[in-house]
Structure formats: C-alpha cells, structure tokens
Design a protein around this motif. Structure first.
Motif, PDB file in Angstrom:
ATOM      1  N   ALA A  57       0.826  -1.209   0.000  1.00 36.17           N
ATOM      2  CA  ALA A  57       0.000   0.000   0.000  1.00 36.17           C
ATOM      3  C   ALA A  57       0.860   1.260   0.000  1.00 36.17           C
ATOM      4  CB  ALA A  57      -0.929  -0.003   1.215  1.00 36.17           C
ATOM      5  N   LEU A  58       1.926   1.248   0.781  1.00 36.46           N
ATOM      6  CA  LEU A  58       2.814   2.409   0.829  1.00 36.46           C
ATOM      7  C   LEU A  58       3.508   2.637  -0.509  1.00 36.46           C
ATOM      8  CD1 LEU A  58       4.357   1.772   4.358  1.00 36.46           C
ATOM      9  CD2 LEU A  58       2.978   3.757   3.724  1.00 36.46           C
ATOM     10  N   GLY A  59       4.040   1.547  -1.097  1.00 38.16           N
ATOM     11  CA  GLY A  59       4.737   1.678  -2.372  1.00 38.16           C
ATOM     12  C   GLY A  59       3.817   2.161  -3.481  1.00 38.16           C
ATOM     13  N   ASN A 261      -3.411  13.059   0.485  1.00 37.25           N
ATOM     14  CA  ASN A 261      -4.230  12.506   1.563  1.00 37.25           C
ATOM     15  C   ASN A 261      -5.509  11.851   1.069  1.00 37.25           C
ATOM     16  OD1 ASN A 261      -3.011  13.000   4.360  1.00 37.25           O
ATOM     17  ND2 ASN A 261      -2.613  14.921   3.276  1.00 37.25           N
ATOM     18  N   VAL A 262      -5.967  12.183  -0.135  1.00 38.04           N
ATOM     19  CA  VAL A 262      -7.046  11.408  -0.746  1.00 38.04           C
ATOM     20  C   VAL A 262      -6.554   9.988  -1.010  1.00 38.04           C
ATOM     21  CG1 VAL A 262      -8.411  11.102  -2.840  1.00 38.04           C
ATOM     22  CG2 VAL A 262      -8.286  13.352  -1.767  1.00 38.04           C
ATOM     23  N   VAL A 263      -5.356   9.879  -1.563  1.00 37.88           N
ATOM     24  CA  VAL A 263      -4.763   8.553  -1.806  1.00 37.88           C
ATOM     25  C   VAL A 263      -4.553   7.813  -0.488  1.00 37.88           C
ATOM     26  CG1 VAL A 263      -2.725   7.344  -2.691  1.00 37.88           C
ATOM     27  CG2 VAL A 263      -3.667   9.281  -3.963  1.00 37.88           C
ATOM     28  N   THR A 264      -4.087   8.533   0.535  1.00 40.76           N
ATOM     29  CA  THR A 264      -3.877   7.908   1.846  1.00 40.76           C
ATOM     30  C   THR A 264      -5.180   7.385   2.427  1.00 40.76           C
ATOM     31  OG1 THR A 264      -2.048   9.456   2.246  1.00 40.76           O
ATOM     32  CG2 THR A 264      -2.868   8.220   4.134  1.00 40.76           C
ATOM     33  N   LEU A 265      -6.254   8.154   2.283  1.00 43.23           N
ATOM     34  CA  LEU A 265      -7.562   7.714   2.785  1.00 43.23           C
ATOM     35  C   LEU A 265      -8.001   6.408   2.132  1.00 43.23           C
ATOM     36  CD1 LEU A 265      -9.733  10.962   3.055  1.00 43.23           C
ATOM     37  CD2 LEU A 265      -9.288   9.316   4.885  1.00 43.23           C
ATOM     38  N   VAL A 266      -7.779   6.310   0.837  1.00 41.18           N
ATOM     39  CA  VAL A 266      -8.192   5.112   0.102  1.00 41.18           C
ATOM     40  C   VAL A 266      -7.356   3.901   0.529  1.00 41.18           C
ATOM     41  CG1 VAL A 266      -8.313   4.052  -2.178  1.00 41.18           C
ATOM     42  CG2 VAL A 266      -9.033   6.426  -1.872  1.00 41.18           C
ATOM     43  N   LEU A 267      -6.067   4.121   0.745  1.00 41.19           N
ATOM     44  CA  LEU A 267      -5.145   2.998   1.006  1.00 41.19           C
ATOM     45  C   LEU A 267      -4.886   2.740   2.488  1.00 41.19           C
ATOM     46  CD1 LEU A 267      -2.499   3.615  -1.821  1.00 41.19           C
ATOM     47  CD2 LEU A 267      -4.371   1.957  -1.796  1.00 41.19           C
ATOM     48  N   ALA A 268      -5.359   3.615   3.368  1.00 40.74           N
ATOM     49  CA  ALA A 268      -5.123   3.434   4.803  1.00 40.74           C
ATOM     50  C   ALA A 268      -5.610   2.084   5.338  1.00 40.74           C
ATOM     51  CB  ALA A 268      -5.757   4.582   5.592  1.00 40.74           C
ATOM     52  N   PRO A 269      -6.785   1.589   4.926  1.00 36.69           N
ATOM     53  CA  PRO A 269      -7.221   0.283   5.434  1.00 36.69           C
ATOM     54  C   PRO A 269      -6.316  -0.878   5.019  1.00 36.69           C
ATOM     55  CG  PRO A 269      -9.080   1.510   4.528  1.00 36.69           C
ATOM     56  CD  PRO A 269      -7.844   2.236   4.123  1.00 36.69           C
ATOM     57  N   PHE A 270      -5.424  -0.637   4.069  1.00 34.01           N
ATOM     58  CA  PHE A 270      -4.494  -1.674   3.620  1.00 34.01           C
ATOM     59  C   PHE A 270      -3.098  -1.489   4.230  1.00 34.01           C
ATOM     60  CE2 PHE A 270      -7.686  -0.974   0.333  1.00 34.01           C
ATOM     61  CZ  PHE A 270      -8.198  -2.252   0.191  1.00 34.01           C
ATOM     62  N   GLY A 271      -2.912  -0.425   5.059  1.00 31.79           N
ATOM     63  CA  GLY A 271      -1.647  -0.237   5.746  1.00 31.79           C
ATOM     64  C   GLY A 271      -0.884   1.016   5.382  1.00 31.79           C
ATOM     65  N   CYS A 272      -1.462   1.894   4.584  1.00 27.71           N
ATOM     66  CA  CYS A 272      -0.795   3.142   4.199  1.00 27.71           C
ATOM     67  C   CYS A 272      -1.012   4.153   5.326  1.00 27.71           C
ATOM     68  CB  CYS A 272      -1.345   3.654   2.871  1.00 27.71           C
ATOM     69  SG  CYS A 272      -0.498   5.091   2.216  1.00 27.71           S
TER      70      CYS A 272
END
Length: 399
Positions: A57-59, A261-272
């Motif tokens: 998710a981070l990558g 932070n839009v991208v972070t919101l989407v990917l946060a549940p996966f570990g971002c």
C-alpha cells in the motif's frame, strides 16, 4: 512555475540523469527507512501477510502520487511515507489492535485533507511552535538512537562494522551512508560466521488485505494527533522548503497535500499509515544532478513513481529479506538512518533560549514513554510544552 502539460512531452524531456535520480531516490528511501516501517508493524505483532500489505500500500500510494502529480504539474513532486511517523508508531502501537491503528491512519489522513481543502495549512502549522514540534520528534526518535548501542551489546562485530561504515562513508559519500551501511552489514551476515540464508524468501506478488477500522478517542488523541504533528512539521514543511529552494516557487502546496491525503484515505485500510511531501529523497530529484533544466526534472518524479510502484509490488521479497535479518541489524540500521534527524531535531528544539525550557519538557515527556489517562506521552509532551511556552510568552508581555 506554470503548468505546461499541453506543450511539453515526456518523451522529448526524457533524460537518463533524471530517470536515474528517480531510481536512486526510491532506493535511498526504501533502504534507509523500510526497517523503521517494519518495526512499526512488529510493534503490533502483525502477521507477515499484513506487513506485506503495508509495504504494498505504501509503495503503490507513493508511486501513484509521484507519477500523477509530477506528470500533471511538470514539476518533480516526490512523495514518501512519513519516516518519523513510522518511528512514532513503532513506539506507540504496543497493545493496540490493527483495527485501532487503521482508525488512526484514517483520522490523520482526513484531518490533513480537511486542512488542505480549507487552505489553512500554514496557519495550522504555526499553532505549534517549531521548537516544540522538533522536541516531540526528538523525544520519539531518541529510542532509536539508543537501539544502536543496545544492539552493539548483542552483536558487537556486526554493529561495529556498520558503525565504521556509516561514519566513514559520511566523509566521502554522505548521501549513500545508510545504503552502504546496509550493504556492509548484509555482506557480513551472508558471508560471515552466521552464514545467513535467504533461500526461503518468496518471489510472489504481494496481496492487499483490508482492515476494518476502529475509532477509539484515547488512541486518536494519543497517537493520531502526534502522528499528524510529526508528519506536518517534520515532513511536509521541509518538503515544501526543498521545492522552494530548488526553484519551484510557484508550485501550489494545498493541492499537493490534498491529493496525497485522498490517496492515503483510500489505502489506509491496507496499511498506508501516512504519506507526505519528501525532503531528503526529493532533493535528489529536484537538484541539478537530476537535470540542468529545472523544467525537465519532473521526469525524475515520474521515474520515482514507477519504481515506487514496482517496489510495492515486490513487497513479498523485500519484507522476506528484511525478516531474515536479526533484530540487532534492523534496530541498528533504523537508529543510524535516523541519527541525522535526531541531531537536527535536538538542535532546533533547544537552539532558541526563549523556547528551550518548554522544548526540554516536551522532549523529556515524549522520550519517557509515559502514558496518562490512556493517552500516550507524545500528546502530553506537546500539551505541556505549548502551555509552558504560552505562560512564558504572557509573562514576558506583562514584564
């Protein structure tokens, strides 16, 4: 710098130097701080599959942001995970569930997005004096500095070699000191007495794992607020400074923070857990080493995006390799990677006499690891520091 998407072509502006700068930026970023991210994941005893999901998710998140924003603005926009944020999580997540941690990630992303959309980023940044924010960062990171020497007790030859490599390379190749330290330690582990093997490391594609978030007030206050402050003050503000210093004075900042932070919101549940403007790795892509023409350095940002996505997809291999290393190696590498940040944070925290006492209290509370009313010391350190500073400022006005 005006957006010139209609009259500029990527193929025409392509250069080996800029493309290589993007690759080096990703290499430095992963090599120097992946160990810190893994320590944050290990703080909650996450299974291997979830750790791989974090790195994936981070990558992918960093890659999408680097590639998309650099392409759109035709500026080298480099996005990284929050390394100080990962360090904060590594010392704050013990005893929390992954669901609670995910709630923190979403909270920080939502708060950052709200501030970006409101256009009050600079005003919010001024609410907390820089010496207090620096003291918070130093207090969180100092444990990693200690870990260098506690690791030395466990493996004196290995850590001694890493120390010699790190401080030696500071003189002739400071930008690559952490990478050279990683290589020297890895070579010793692979070819030394222990003969470390990575034969069991997987080569498959990483899989995303969705985690349903839980929002707990004490966790959001104790971990979420400090994570927001550290990411804003220690990452986004220096990232802005790097862009400005490199000649990109007209780059609008709020849209960058908002998009990230839009991208972070989407990917946060996966570990971002937190994405932000990069500083150190950004300097590799925004400087003259990338390209003589600053209008063509955006190729480095596109390159960094591609390599970040590739690194995320290779999370199984990357996590597997790091998992095979002894904890002494990981702890020492993380500490050495943060040594410069610890030094600069302490200097910023204690340099101004008018802020010194309040900053020192913040540093000590954050470094102590204390917890009160179910809220971590990182939050209380900032509160005490700000209150003391306000009292001193008011007293000075009355005098």
């Amino acid at each position: 710098m005006k957006h010139n998407a209609h009259n500029s072509h990527v193929l025409k502006d392509f250069s080996i130097s800029a493309f290589s700068a993007g690759f080096v930026a990703v290499l430095v970023g992963f090599a120097s701080s992946l160990a810190i991210v893994l320590q944050a994941a290990h703080a909650m005893d996450l299974p291997l599959a979830l750790i791989e999901s974090w790195v994936l998710a981070l990558g992918v998140g960093m890659g999408i942001c680097c590639l998309g924003l650099s392409w759109y603005y035709k500026n080298p926009i480099i996005i990284a995970w929050s390394t100080p944020g990962a360090a904060l999580l590594a010392t704050s997540l013990q005893g929390l569930s992954i669901e609670q941690a995910t709630g923190v990630f979403l909270f920080v992303a939502a708060l950052s997005l709200l501030i970006a959309l409101s256009g009050t980023f600079n005003k919010v940044a001024q609410w907390i004096p820089m010496p207090i924010a620096a003291a918070l960062l130093a207090g969180v990171l100092v444990k990693f500095g200690f870990s260098i020497f506690t690791s030395f007790q466990l493996s004196p030859v290995l850590i001694g070699l890493m120390l010699i490599t790190f401080f030696g390379s500071k003189y002739f190749a400071p930008r690559y000191a952490v990478i050279l330290t990683l290589v020297s330690g890895a070579l010793y582990l692979f070819f030394g007495p222990e003969q470390l093997s990575v034969e069991g490391v997987g080569l498959g594609m990483a899989k995303p794992y969705f985690v349903m978030p839980e929002f707990e007030l004490s966790t959001i206050i104790g971990v979420g607020i400090p994570l927001f402050i550290v990411t804003m003050s220690a990452q986004n503000l220096p990232g802005i400074a790097v862009l400005k210093a490199s000649g990109y004075h007209d780059q609008a900042i709020s849209p960058l923070i908002g998009s990230v932070n839009v991208v972070t919101l989407v990917l946060a549940p996966f570990g971002c857990f937190a994405l932000n403007l990069a500083a150190i790795t950004a300097a590799i892509c925004t400087g003259e080493e990338s390209h003589d023409d600053l209008n063509k350095r955006y190729i480095a940002g596109i390159s960094a995006g591609l390599f970040n996505i590739l690194a995320g997809l290779m999370a199984v291999s990357m996590v597997g390799i790091f998992a095979s290393f002894p904890m002494a190696f990981i702890s020492a590498l993380a500490g050495l990677a943060l040594l410069g940040t610890i030094a600069s944070s302490l200097h910023s925290a204690l340099a101004e006499p008018d802020h010194r006492e309040a900053a020192l209290v913040t540093f000590l509370v954050c470094a102590s690891g204390m917890s009160f009313a179910g809220v971590s010391g990182a939050f209380w350190g900032v509160v005490l520091g700000v209150v003391l500073q306000k009292i001193k400022a008011r007293k000075s006005k009355l005098a």
